[in-house]
Design a protein around this motif. Structure first.
Motif, PDB file in Angstrom:
ATOM      1  N   ILE A  71      38.931  57.481  29.084  1.00  0.00           N
ATOM      2  CA  ILE A  71      40.224  56.814  29.276  1.00  0.00           C
ATOM      3  C   ILE A  71      40.390  55.693  28.258  1.00  0.00           C
ATOM      4  O   ILE A  71      41.462  55.515  27.658  1.00  0.00           O
ATOM      5  N   ALA A  72      39.331  54.905  28.050  1.00  0.00           N
ATOM      6  CA  ALA A  72      39.389  53.802  27.089  1.00  0.00           C
ATOM      7  C   ALA A  72      39.674  54.320  25.682  1.00  0.00           C
ATOM      8  O   ALA A  72      40.501  53.746  24.949  1.00  0.00           O
ATOM      9  N   HIS A  73      39.014  55.390  25.301  1.00  0.00           N
ATOM     10  CA  HIS A  73      39.225  55.973  23.975  1.00  0.00           C
ATOM     11  C   HIS A  73      40.669  56.444  23.828  1.00  0.00           C
ATOM     12  O   HIS A  73      41.308  56.223  22.791  1.00  0.00           O
ATOM     13  N   TYR A  74      41.196  57.075  24.867  1.00  0.00           N
ATOM     14  CA  TYR A  74      42.585  57.536  24.832  1.00  0.00           C
ATOM     15  C   TYR A  74      43.553  56.358  24.672  1.00  0.00           C
ATOM     16  O   TYR A  74      44.435  56.380  23.797  1.00  0.00           O
ATOM     17  N   LEU A  75      43.395  55.327  25.506  1.00  0.00           N
ATOM     18  CA  LEU A  75      44.314  54.184  25.427  1.00  0.00           C
ATOM     19  C   LEU A  75      44.231  53.476  24.080  1.00  0.00           C
ATOM     20  O   LEU A  75      45.228  52.960  23.573  1.00  0.00           O
ATOM     21  N   ALA A  76      43.032  53.449  23.499  1.00  0.00           N
ATOM     22  CA  ALA A  76      42.866  52.796  22.193  1.00  0.00           C
ATOM     23  C   ALA A  76      43.578  53.548  21.087  1.00  0.00           C
ATOM     24  O   ALA A  76      43.864  52.969  20.030  1.00  0.00           O
ATOM     25  N   LYS A  77      43.886  54.835  21.325  1.00  0.00           N
ATOM     26  CA  LYS A  77      44.532  55.652  20.298  1.00  0.00           C
ATOM     27  C   LYS A  77      46.013  55.905  20.570  1.00  0.00           C
ATOM     28  O   LYS A  77      46.691  56.516  19.748  1.00  0.00           O
ATOM     29  N   VAL A  78      46.516  55.435  21.709  1.00  0.00           N
ATOM     30  CA  VAL A  78      47.932  55.623  22.009  1.00  0.00           C
ATOM     31  C   VAL A  78      48.798  54.956  20.950  1.00  0.00           C
ATOM     32  O   VAL A  78      49.833  55.484  20.523  1.00  0.00           O
ATOM     33  N   GLY A  81      45.692  50.544  16.096  1.00  0.00           N
ATOM     34  CA  GLY A  81      45.076  49.239  16.323  1.00  0.00           C
ATOM     35  C   GLY A  81      43.660  49.233  15.795  1.00  0.00           C
ATOM     36  O   GLY A  81      43.242  50.153  15.091  1.00  0.00           O
ATOM     37  N   ARG A  82      42.910  48.185  16.173  1.00  0.00           N
ATOM     38  CA  ARG A  82      41.550  48.029  15.668  1.00  0.00           C
ATOM     39  C   ARG A  82      40.498  48.119  16.776  1.00  0.00           C
ATOM     40  O   ARG A  82      39.348  47.738  16.575  1.00  0.00           O
ATOM     41  N   LEU A  83      40.894  48.617  17.931  1.00  0.00           N
ATOM     42  CA  LEU A  83      39.956  48.681  19.043  1.00  0.00           C
ATOM     43  C   LEU A  83      38.831  49.685  18.821  1.00  0.00           C
ATOM     44  O   LEU A  83      37.814  49.638  19.506  1.00  0.00           O
ATOM     45  N   LEU A  84      39.012  50.584  17.855  1.00  0.00           N
ATOM     46  CA  LEU A  84      37.964  51.540  17.503  1.00  0.00           C
ATOM     47  C   LEU A  84      37.375  51.231  16.133  1.00  0.00           C
ATOM     48  O   LEU A  84      36.737  52.087  15.519  1.00  0.00           O
ATOM     49  N   GLY A  85      37.593  50.001  15.666  1.00  0.00           N
ATOM     50  CA  GLY A  85      37.025  49.601  14.385  1.00  0.00           C
ATOM     51  C   GLY A  85      38.057  49.599  13.279  1.00  0.00           C
ATOM     52  O   GLY A  85      39.267  49.539  13.520  1.00  0.00           O
ATOM     53  N   GLU A  94      30.298  54.023  15.978  1.00  0.00           N
ATOM     54  CA  GLU A  94      29.481  52.891  16.407  1.00  0.00           C
ATOM     55  C   GLU A  94      30.077  52.233  17.647  1.00  0.00           C
ATOM     56  O   GLU A  94      29.351  51.867  18.585  1.00  0.00           O
ATOM     57  N   VAL A  95      31.397  52.077  17.673  1.00  0.00           N
ATOM     58  CA  VAL A  95      32.070  51.514  18.846  1.00  0.00           C
ATOM     59  C   VAL A  95      31.792  52.379  20.075  1.00  0.00           C
ATOM     60  O   VAL A  95      31.427  51.870  21.145  1.00  0.00           O
ATOM     61  N   LEU A  96      31.938  53.690  19.935  1.00  0.00           N
ATOM     62  CA  LEU A  96      31.728  54.584  21.065  1.00  0.00           C
ATOM     63  C   LEU A  96      30.267  54.588  21.512  1.00  0.00           C
ATOM     64  O   LEU A  96      29.975  54.777  22.704  1.00  0.00           O
ATOM     65  N   SER A  97      29.359  54.369  20.572  1.00  0.00           N
ATOM     66  CA  SER A  97      27.950  54.257  20.935  1.00  0.00           C
ATOM     67  C   SER A  97      27.719  53.052  21.841  1.00  0.00           C
ATOM     68  O   SER A  97      27.022  53.144  22.866  1.00  0.00           O
ATOM     69  N   TRP A  98      28.295  51.900  21.495  1.00  0.00           N
ATOM     70  CA  TRP A  98      28.198  50.707  22.346  1.00  0.00           C
ATOM     71  C   TRP A  98      28.840  50.958  23.709  1.00  0.00           C
ATOM     72  O   TRP A  98      28.312  50.540  24.751  1.00  0.00           O
ATOM     73  N   VAL A  99      30.012  51.602  23.715  1.00  0.00           N
ATOM     74  CA  VAL A  99      30.720  51.880  24.965  1.00  0.00           C
ATOM     75  C   VAL A  99      29.847  52.688  25.910  1.00  0.00           C
ATOM     76  O   VAL A  99      29.684  52.349  27.088  1.00  0.00           O
ATOM     77  N   ASN A 100      29.268  53.754  25.400  1.00  0.00           N
ATOM     78  CA  ASN A 100      28.449  54.617  26.245  1.00  0.00           C
ATOM     79  C   ASN A 100      27.148  53.931  26.654  1.00  0.00           C
ATOM     80  O   ASN A 100      26.667  54.108  27.783  1.00  0.00           O
ATOM     81  N   TRP A 101      26.588  53.132  25.766  1.00  0.00           N
ATOM     82  CA  TRP A 101      25.381  52.362  26.094  1.00  0.00           C
ATOM     83  C   TRP A 101      25.664  51.403  27.240  1.00  0.00           C
ATOM     84  O   TRP A 101      24.891  51.312  28.195  1.00  0.00           O
ATOM     85  N   PHE A 161      37.804  42.255  17.635  1.00  0.00           N
ATOM     86  CA  PHE A 161      37.537  42.794  18.953  1.00  0.00           C
ATOM     87  C   PHE A 161      37.683  44.312  18.955  1.00  0.00           C
ATOM     88  O   PHE A 161      38.654  44.850  18.400  1.00  0.00           O
ATOM     89  N   THR A 162      36.743  44.989  19.577  1.00  0.00           N
ATOM     90  CA  THR A 162      36.815  46.430  19.758  1.00  0.00           C
ATOM     91  C   THR A 162      36.472  46.771  21.206  1.00  0.00           C
ATOM     92  O   THR A 162      36.105  45.889  21.999  1.00  0.00           O
ATOM     93  N   LEU A 163      36.560  48.051  21.527  1.00  0.00           N
ATOM     94  CA  LEU A 163      36.138  48.496  22.847  1.00  0.00           C
ATOM     95  C   LEU A 163      34.706  48.074  23.148  1.00  0.00           C
ATOM     96  O   LEU A 163      34.358  47.798  24.298  1.00  0.00           O
ATOM     97  N   ALA A 164      33.877  48.025  22.119  1.00  0.00           N
ATOM     98  CA  ALA A 164      32.475  47.643  22.309  1.00  0.00           C
ATOM     99  C   ALA A 164      32.362  46.269  22.939  1.00  0.00           C
ATOM    100  O   ALA A 164      31.622  46.065  23.920  1.00  0.00           O
ATOM    101  N   ASP A 165      33.083  45.293  22.413  1.00  0.00           N
ATOM    102  CA  ASP A 165      33.045  43.930  22.946  1.00  0.00           C
ATOM    103  C   ASP A 165      33.554  43.878  24.380  1.00  0.00           C
ATOM    104  O   ASP A 165      32.980  43.200  25.237  1.00  0.00           O
ATOM    105  N   ILE A 166      34.633  44.607  24.642  1.00  0.00           N
ATOM    106  CA  ILE A 166      35.229  44.587  25.977  1.00  0.00           C
ATOM    107  C   ILE A 166      34.257  45.158  27.002  1.00  0.00           C
ATOM    108  O   ILE A 166      34.011  44.545  28.051  1.00  0.00           O
ATOM    109  N   PHE A 167      33.695  46.320  26.718  1.00  0.00           N
ATOM    110  CA  PHE A 167      32.785  46.953  27.675  1.00  0.00           C
ATOM    111  C   PHE A 167      31.571  46.079  27.952  1.00  0.00           C
ATOM    112  O   PHE A 167      31.210  45.847  29.112  1.00  0.00           O
ATOM    113  N   VAL A 168      30.922  45.595  26.906  1.00  0.00           N
ATOM    114  CA  VAL A 168      29.690  44.829  27.092  1.00  0.00           C
ATOM    115  C   VAL A 168      29.970  43.536  27.863  1.00  0.00           C
ATOM    116  O   VAL A 168      29.267  43.202  28.821  1.00  0.00           O
ATOM    117  N   ALA A 169      31.004  42.805  27.478  1.00  0.00           N
ATOM    118  CA  ALA A 169      31.287  41.526  28.134  1.00  0.00           C
ATOM    119  C   ALA A 169      31.703  41.711  29.591  1.00  0.00           C
ATOM    120  O   ALA A 169      31.261  40.963  30.477  1.00  0.00           O
TER     121      ALA A 169
END
Length: 226
Positions: A71-78, A81-85, A94-101, A161-169
């Protein structure tokens, strides 16, 4: 285009999606589902059988999705932007790697410590004192490794800021709410610096104005014991 997220305000995965949507200026409605309180869980299962009653889920005019990374990946591509780098395949991966981690490792490991200790749930996690202690030890070791990795990082990927930062924080915030007390926070300045950076981001503040933080960790006792 409007979307509906099925979840609830205090749920970290739901918060992640609402922060992403806010940063993308995407109109989102929140339909309250609280699985561990049996609130609208059956209706969620009927609409999203593959969810197995877990949140969040997303519904739009032409899409129905479960699983928060998807869902996050989909919204980031609607919208662009820079949420995927920076637009490169390398940074997106790399962003998706952090997200899944964060989703499969960080939150899962922490939940073995805090989830059985949460009171007042209609569907509580099973409590076992030794298992909670093992979860605590695994969490502290895991987060010590993360602290070392955060020493030189402002953003997890690239320079924004990317999805990586949001997920981890946001997943760290779940620990801060129950188990990562004041002493732990003092001992993990790099992790907390990154958390505060995300927490102070305008799109995060719009969804979560204040994050709850415990002074000391919740005690390892069965919250449902008579």
């Amino acid at each position: 285009m409007a979307y509906t997220i099925y979840g609830y305000e205090g749920n970290p995965r739901t918060r992640i999606l609402r922060i992403i949507a806010h940063s993308q200026d995407i109109n989102i409605n929140l339909s309250e589902v609280v699985p561990r309180q049996n609130l609208n869980r059956d209706a969620l299962l009927e609409k999203f059988p593959r969810s197995r009653g877990k949140i969040p889920a997303l519904e739009g005019d032409n899409i129905k999705l479960t699983e928060v990374p998807a869902i996050a990946h989909y919204l980031a591509k609607v919208k662009p932007g820079r949420l995927l780098g920076d637009g490169s395949l390398e940074q997106e991966a790399e962003v998706l790697s952090w997200v899944n981690w964060a989703n499969q490792e960080m939150l899962v490991i922490m939940s073995k410590w805090f989830l059985p200790l949460i009171p007042g749930l209609a569907r509580p996690a099973p409590y076992d004192k030794a298992a909670v202690e093992a979860g605590k030890a695994a969490t502290l070791a895991f987060l010590d490794q993360h602290e070392a990795a955060m020493q030189s990082k402002e953003f997890l990927v690239g320079s924004d800021f990317t999805l990586a930062d949001i997920f981890v924080a946001i997943y760290i915030s779940r620990g801060l709410e129950w188990i990562l007390g004041e002493e732990w926070r003092r001992q993990h300045p790099a992790t907390m610096r990154h958390f505060r950076k995300v927490a102070d981001w305008e799109h995060c503040k719009a969804i979560v104005p204040v994050f709850k933080q415990v002074d000391v960790e919740v005690a390892n006792v069965d919250p449902y014991a008579a």
